[in-house]
Design a protein around this motif. Sequence first.
Motif, PDB file in Angstrom:
ATOM      1  N   ALA A  25      33.392  44.440  39.703  1.00 21.86           N
ATOM      2  CA  ALA A  25      34.826  44.629  39.929  1.00 21.86           C
ATOM      3  C   ALA A  25      35.544  44.898  38.606  1.00 21.86           C
ATOM      4  O   ALA A  25      35.211  44.312  37.568  1.00 21.86           O
ATOM      5  CB  ALA A  25      35.422  43.398  40.602  1.00 21.86           C
ATOM      6  N   ASP A  26      36.526  45.761  38.655  1.00 17.84           N
ATOM      7  CA  ASP A  26      37.351  46.008  37.475  1.00 17.84           C
ATOM      8  C   ASP A  26      38.426  44.943  37.306  1.00 17.84           C
ATOM      9  O   ASP A  26      38.868  44.676  36.180  1.00 17.84           O
ATOM     10  CB  ASP A  26      38.034  47.382  37.592  1.00 17.84           C
ATOM     11  CG  ASP A  26      37.038  48.522  37.553  1.00 17.84           C
ATOM     12  OD1 ASP A  26      36.267  48.596  36.578  1.00 17.84           O
ATOM     13  OD2 ASP A  26      37.021  49.327  38.497  1.00 17.84           O
ATOM     14  N   VAL A  27      38.838  44.350  38.416  1.00 19.28           N
ATOM     15  CA  VAL A  27      39.946  43.399  38.360  1.00 19.28           C
ATOM     16  C   VAL A  27      39.734  42.293  39.385  1.00 19.28           C
ATOM     17  O   VAL A  27      39.202  42.530  40.481  1.00 19.28           O
ATOM     18  CB  VAL A  27      41.297  44.123  38.600  1.00 19.28           C
ATOM     19  CG1 VAL A  27      41.349  44.754  39.978  1.00 19.28           C
ATOM     20  CG2 VAL A  27      42.476  43.180  38.415  1.00 19.28           C
ATOM     21  N   LEU A  28      40.125  41.077  39.021  1.00 18.26           N
ATOM     22  CA  LEU A  28      40.196  39.951  39.940  1.00 18.26           C
ATOM     23  C   LEU A  28      41.669  39.661  40.205  1.00 18.26           C
ATOM     24  O   LEU A  28      42.425  39.387  39.273  1.00 18.26           O
ATOM     25  CB  LEU A  28      39.512  38.713  39.350  1.00 18.26           C
ATOM     26  CG  LEU A  28      38.050  38.861  38.960  1.00 18.26           C
ATOM     27  CD1 LEU A  28      37.522  37.547  38.387  1.00 18.26           C
ATOM     28  CD2 LEU A  28      37.184  39.312  40.134  1.00 18.26           C
ATOM     29  N   LEU A  29      42.065  39.747  41.465  1.00 19.55           N
ATOM     30  CA  LEU A  29      43.443  39.502  41.869  1.00 19.55           C
ATOM     31  C   LEU A  29      43.516  38.085  42.414  1.00 19.55           C
ATOM     32  O   LEU A  29      42.979  37.798  43.496  1.00 19.55           O
ATOM     33  CB  LEU A  29      43.873  40.504  42.938  1.00 19.55           C
ATOM     34  CG  LEU A  29      43.732  41.987  42.576  1.00 19.55           C
ATOM     35  CD1 LEU A  29      44.023  42.857  43.794  1.00 19.55           C
ATOM     36  CD2 LEU A  29      44.645  42.348  41.418  1.00 19.55           C
ATOM     37  N   VAL A  30      44.151  37.185  41.681  1.00 22.33           N
ATOM     38  CA  VAL A  30      44.071  35.761  41.986  1.00 22.33           C
ATOM     39  C   VAL A  30      45.427  35.281  42.478  1.00 22.33           C
ATOM     40  O   VAL A  30      46.403  35.236  41.724  1.00 22.33           O
ATOM     41  CB  VAL A  30      43.604  34.966  40.751  1.00 22.33           C
ATOM     42  CG1 VAL A  30      43.343  33.511  41.143  1.00 22.33           C
ATOM     43  CG2 VAL A  30      42.339  35.592  40.158  1.00 22.33           C
ATOM     44  N   ASP A  31      45.466  34.909  43.740  1.00 25.89           N
ATOM     45  CA  ASP A  31      46.735  34.571  44.382  1.00 25.89           C
ATOM     46  C   ASP A  31      47.225  33.185  43.981  1.00 25.89           C
ATOM     47  O   ASP A  31      46.486  32.362  43.428  1.00 25.89           O
ATOM     48  CB  ASP A  31      46.577  34.659  45.896  1.00 25.89           C
ATOM     49  CG  ASP A  31      47.912  34.808  46.606  1.00 25.89           C
ATOM     50  OD1 ASP A  31      48.903  35.180  45.953  1.00 25.89           O
ATOM     51  OD2 ASP A  31      47.965  34.539  47.821  1.00 25.89           O
TER      52      ASP A  31
END
Length: 221
Positions: free
Chosen positions: A93-99
Amino acid sequence: MKLLLTSGGVTNTSIRSALVDLLGKPVEESSALAIPSAQWGHPMCGPGSLRSFVTDRTPPTMTGLGWSSVGLLELTALPHVAPERWTPWVREADVLLVDGGEAVFLAHWVRESGLLDLLPELDDTVWVGVSAGSMVMAPRIGADFVHWRPDEPDTTLGLVDFSIFPHLGLFPDNTLEAAREWAASLENPGYVLDEQSAVVVDGDRVEVVSEGEWHLLGGER
């Protein structure tokens, strides 16, 4: 790992430009893994808020930004899955989107899942946090933000040397006066961010990107 620590997500052109700069390529050419796990630990979160994060349409601030692909990674499940199965998903993954949600709960599962051990290897990956997804990187979040186990310490991952007070002006209790009291309880600097502000961490570079209001309390950088 590169960090984009936001209060409300990618809410304006300046924050999106900072994201593209960290990625080194357009959002549309980048793959994302979305991590909703922090929501399970907060009493204000539930199925509806999880659905909002996953669908992200009004307006898009995280999963709906136009990624080439988006997958979901649930940290609470990972201890039951062989690492050789899920670690390639994270590495690719290029990015981890962490809510957002509850930052101490999130810190617990970042550790328990094994994700924390993997982070030092992800030199080019961008961690984009919203609220608790940003706060979790701090040494402490402040006792007032602990909802999961209120009698336990407010310590989190300590991967940066500052704390974050999010949602300035969004909720009745998130005032600058409250933020000053919060900062006085910490031993480290704290950034106070509204929904139009974010902190960028890229190696030794730490800077604020904002089209709104932000404050640095308790120290100089």
